[in-house]
Design a protein around this motif. Structure first.
Motif, PDB file in Angstrom:
ATOM      1  N   THR A 145    -122.805  70.533 -10.538  1.00 45.24           N
ATOM      2  CA  THR A 145    -123.941  69.697 -10.156  1.00 45.24           C
ATOM      3  C   THR A 145    -123.464  68.463  -9.389  1.00 45.24           C
ATOM      4  OG1 THR A 145    -123.752  68.468 -12.212  1.00 45.24           O
ATOM      5  CG2 THR A 145    -125.206  70.409 -12.238  1.00 45.24           C
ATOM      6  N   LEU A 146    -124.399  67.738  -8.824  1.00 44.08           N
ATOM      7  CA  LEU A 146    -124.028  66.499  -8.133  1.00 44.08           C
ATOM      8  C   LEU A 146    -123.359  65.500  -9.078  1.00 44.08           C
ATOM      9  CD1 LEU A 146    -126.964  66.085  -5.611  1.00 44.08           C
ATOM     10  CD2 LEU A 146    -124.655  66.950  -5.194  1.00 44.08           C
ATOM     11  N   PRO A 147    -123.837  65.345 -10.333  1.00 43.18           N
ATOM     12  CA  PRO A 147    -123.099  64.467 -11.253  1.00 43.18           C
ATOM     13  C   PRO A 147    -121.669  64.957 -11.527  1.00 43.18           C
ATOM     14  CG  PRO A 147    -125.337  64.772 -12.042  1.00 43.18           C
ATOM     15  CD  PRO A 147    -125.145  65.726 -10.891  1.00 43.18           C
ATOM     16  N   TYR A 148    -121.462  66.268 -11.588  1.00 43.10           N
ATOM     17  CA  TYR A 148    -120.108  66.803 -11.763  1.00 43.10           C
ATOM     18  C   TYR A 148    -119.217  66.340 -10.609  1.00 43.10           C
ATOM     19  CZ  TYR A 148    -116.148  69.922 -11.321  1.00 43.10           C
ATOM     20  OH  TYR A 148    -114.871  70.397 -11.164  1.00 43.10           O
ATOM     21  N   PHE A 149    -119.702  66.520  -9.376  1.00 47.29           N
ATOM     22  CA  PHE A 149    -118.906  66.144  -8.213  1.00 47.29           C
ATOM     23  C   PHE A 149    -118.638  64.643  -8.172  1.00 47.29           C
ATOM     24  CE2 PHE A 149    -120.409  70.287  -6.528  1.00 47.29           C
ATOM     25  CZ  PHE A 149    -119.158  70.846  -6.296  1.00 47.29           C
ATOM     26  N   ALA A 150    -119.629  63.835  -8.540  1.00 49.90           N
ATOM     27  CA  ALA A 150    -119.434  62.381  -8.559  1.00 49.90           C
ATOM     28  C   ALA A 150    -118.346  62.001  -9.561  1.00 49.90           C
ATOM     29  CB  ALA A 150    -120.748  61.681  -8.899  1.00 49.90           C
ATOM     30  N   LYS A 151    -118.393  62.600 -10.751  1.00 51.00           N
ATOM     31  CA  LYS A 151    -117.396  62.300 -11.780  1.00 51.00           C
ATOM     32  C   LYS A 151    -116.006  62.791 -11.361  1.00 51.00           C
ATOM     33  CE  LYS A 151    -116.426  62.859 -16.689  1.00 51.00           C
ATOM     34  NZ  LYS A 151    -116.875  63.423 -17.951  1.00 51.00           N
ATOM     35  N   ALA A 152    -115.951  63.967 -10.718  1.00 57.14           N
ATOM     36  CA  ALA A 152    -114.677  64.544 -10.288  1.00 57.14           C
ATOM     37  C   ALA A 152    -114.128  63.852  -9.043  1.00 57.14           C
ATOM     38  CB  ALA A 152    -114.840  66.039 -10.030  1.00 57.14           C
ATOM     39  N   GLY A 153    -114.970  63.077  -8.357  1.00 58.72           N
ATOM     40  CA  GLY A 153    -114.523  62.437  -7.119  1.00 58.72           C
ATOM     41  C   GLY A 153    -114.254  63.453  -6.028  1.00 58.72           C
ATOM     42  N   LEU A 154    -115.095  64.467  -5.967  1.00 59.22           N
ATOM     43  CA  LEU A 154    -114.898  65.594  -5.054  1.00 59.22           C
ATOM     44  C   LEU A 154    -116.205  65.894  -4.343  1.00 59.22           C
ATOM     45  CD1 LEU A 154    -112.948  68.014  -4.288  1.00 59.22           C
ATOM     46  CD2 LEU A 154    -114.062  69.254  -6.163  1.00 59.22           C
ATOM     47  N   GLY A 155    -116.115  66.313  -3.102  1.00 56.65           N
ATOM     48  CA  GLY A 155    -117.331  66.684  -2.397  1.00 56.65           C
ATOM     49  C   GLY A 155    -117.058  67.662  -1.271  1.00 56.65           C
ATOM     50  N   ASP A 179    -111.473  64.654  -1.287  1.00 64.12           N
ATOM     51  CA  ASP A 179    -111.245  63.773  -2.424  1.00 64.12           C
ATOM     52  C   ASP A 179    -111.967  62.475  -2.081  1.00 64.12           C
ATOM     53  OD1 ASP A 179    -110.084  61.574  -3.937  1.00 64.12           O
ATOM     54  OD2 ASP A 179    -108.521  62.983  -4.569  1.00 64.12           O
ATOM     55  N   LEU A 180    -112.998  62.148  -2.820  1.00 59.16           N
ATOM     56  CA  LEU A 180    -113.841  61.005  -2.490  1.00 59.16           C
ATOM     57  C   LEU A 180    -113.154  59.667  -2.737  1.00 59.16           C
ATOM     58  CD1 LEU A 180    -117.224  62.355  -3.877  1.00 59.16           C
ATOM     59  CD2 LEU A 180    -116.422  62.328  -1.494  1.00 59.16           C
ATOM     60  N   ARG A 181    -112.080  59.680  -3.505  1.00 57.06           N
ATOM     61  CA  ARG A 181    -111.356  58.427  -3.779  1.00 57.06           C
ATOM     62  C   ARG A 181    -110.343  58.125  -2.672  1.00 57.06           C
ATOM     63  NH1 ARG A 181    -111.745  61.290  -8.776  1.00 57.06           N
ATOM     64  NH2 ARG A 181    -113.298  60.287 -10.105  1.00 57.06           N
ATOM     65  N   THR A 182    -109.571  59.148  -2.273  1.00 54.26           N
ATOM     66  CA  THR A 182    -108.545  58.938  -1.243  1.00 54.26           C
ATOM     67  C   THR A 182    -109.087  59.185   0.163  1.00 54.26           C
ATOM     68  OG1 THR A 182    -107.776  61.239  -1.285  1.00 54.26           O
ATOM     69  CG2 THR A 182    -106.733  59.677  -2.840  1.00 54.26           C
ATOM     70  N   ARG A 183    -110.258  59.807   0.260  1.00 53.68           N
ATOM     71  CA  ARG A 183    -110.886  60.170   1.538  1.00 53.68           C
ATOM     72  C   ARG A 183    -109.999  61.122   2.324  1.00 53.68           C
ATOM     73  NH1 ARG A 183    -115.782  59.355   0.416  1.00 53.68           N
ATOM     74  NH2 ARG A 183    -116.333  59.552   2.584  1.00 53.68           N
ATOM     75  N   LYS A 184    -109.310  62.017   1.592  1.00 57.25           N
ATOM     76  CA  LYS A 184    -108.454  63.029   2.214  1.00 57.25           C
ATOM     77  C   LYS A 184    -108.878  64.408   1.735  1.00 57.25           C
ATOM     78  CE  LYS A 184    -104.419  60.087   2.760  1.00 57.25           C
ATOM     79  NZ  LYS A 184    -104.420  59.927   4.180  1.00 57.25           N
TER      80      LYS A 184
END
Length: 151
Positions: free
Chosen positions: A44-54, A115-120
């Protein structure tokens, strides 16, 4: 895996001044289909937000075949056209069908995981790769090989 299909109703907001569905709405329904496939399988979208992945797209190509009109039922499917061994890259072909079963359009997308944190770009968890691999294969399916580019 059997086909993952969804049916939608063409909305007023999807229309253009020519009286048929606007070009960008086709891509919107394809994107909705991808998100519903992931969500229906626990991602789900909350899963992806928590995982920092998209998921991200590199390319999107739409082929328009038949008009769609307001209040028509539209069926959307997604088939895998390519997947890298590590699941980091993927291609999906969505077909949007008219109520009589004729294809109205195809939306082909090439994507990857960010990776939503590193933007890589990154490799997704193995369970996401397995899920992507369960999509039905499109006739054009080819294994993808990572390499080159700004990874």
């Amino acid at each position: 895996m059997s086909a993952f299909e969804r049916t939608y109703t063409v909305r007023w907001a999807d229309m253009d001044p020519n009286g048929h569905m606007r070009h960008s709405a086709y891509a919107d329904y394809a994107a909705q289909h991808r998100i519903e496939y992931l969500s229906a399988n626990g991602f789900t979208l909350p899963y992806f937000a928590k995982a920092g992945l998209g998921p991200i797209l590199f390319r999107e190509d739409t082929r328009f075949l038949k008009e769609l009109h307001i209040n028509e039922q539209l069926r959307v499917t997604g088939e895998l056209a390519g997947l890298s061994a590590d699941g980091s890259r993927w291609n999906i072909v969505h077909t949007l069908y008219k109520p009589d079963g004729r294809p109205a359009a195809t939306v082909s997308v090439e994507g990857a995981w960010l990776d939503l944190r590193t933007r890589k770009l990154t490799v997704p968890p193995a369970d996401i790769t397995a899920l992507m691999g369960q999509l039905p294969r499109h006739a054009s399916y080819k294994d993808m090989v990572r390499g080159g580019g700004g990874e």
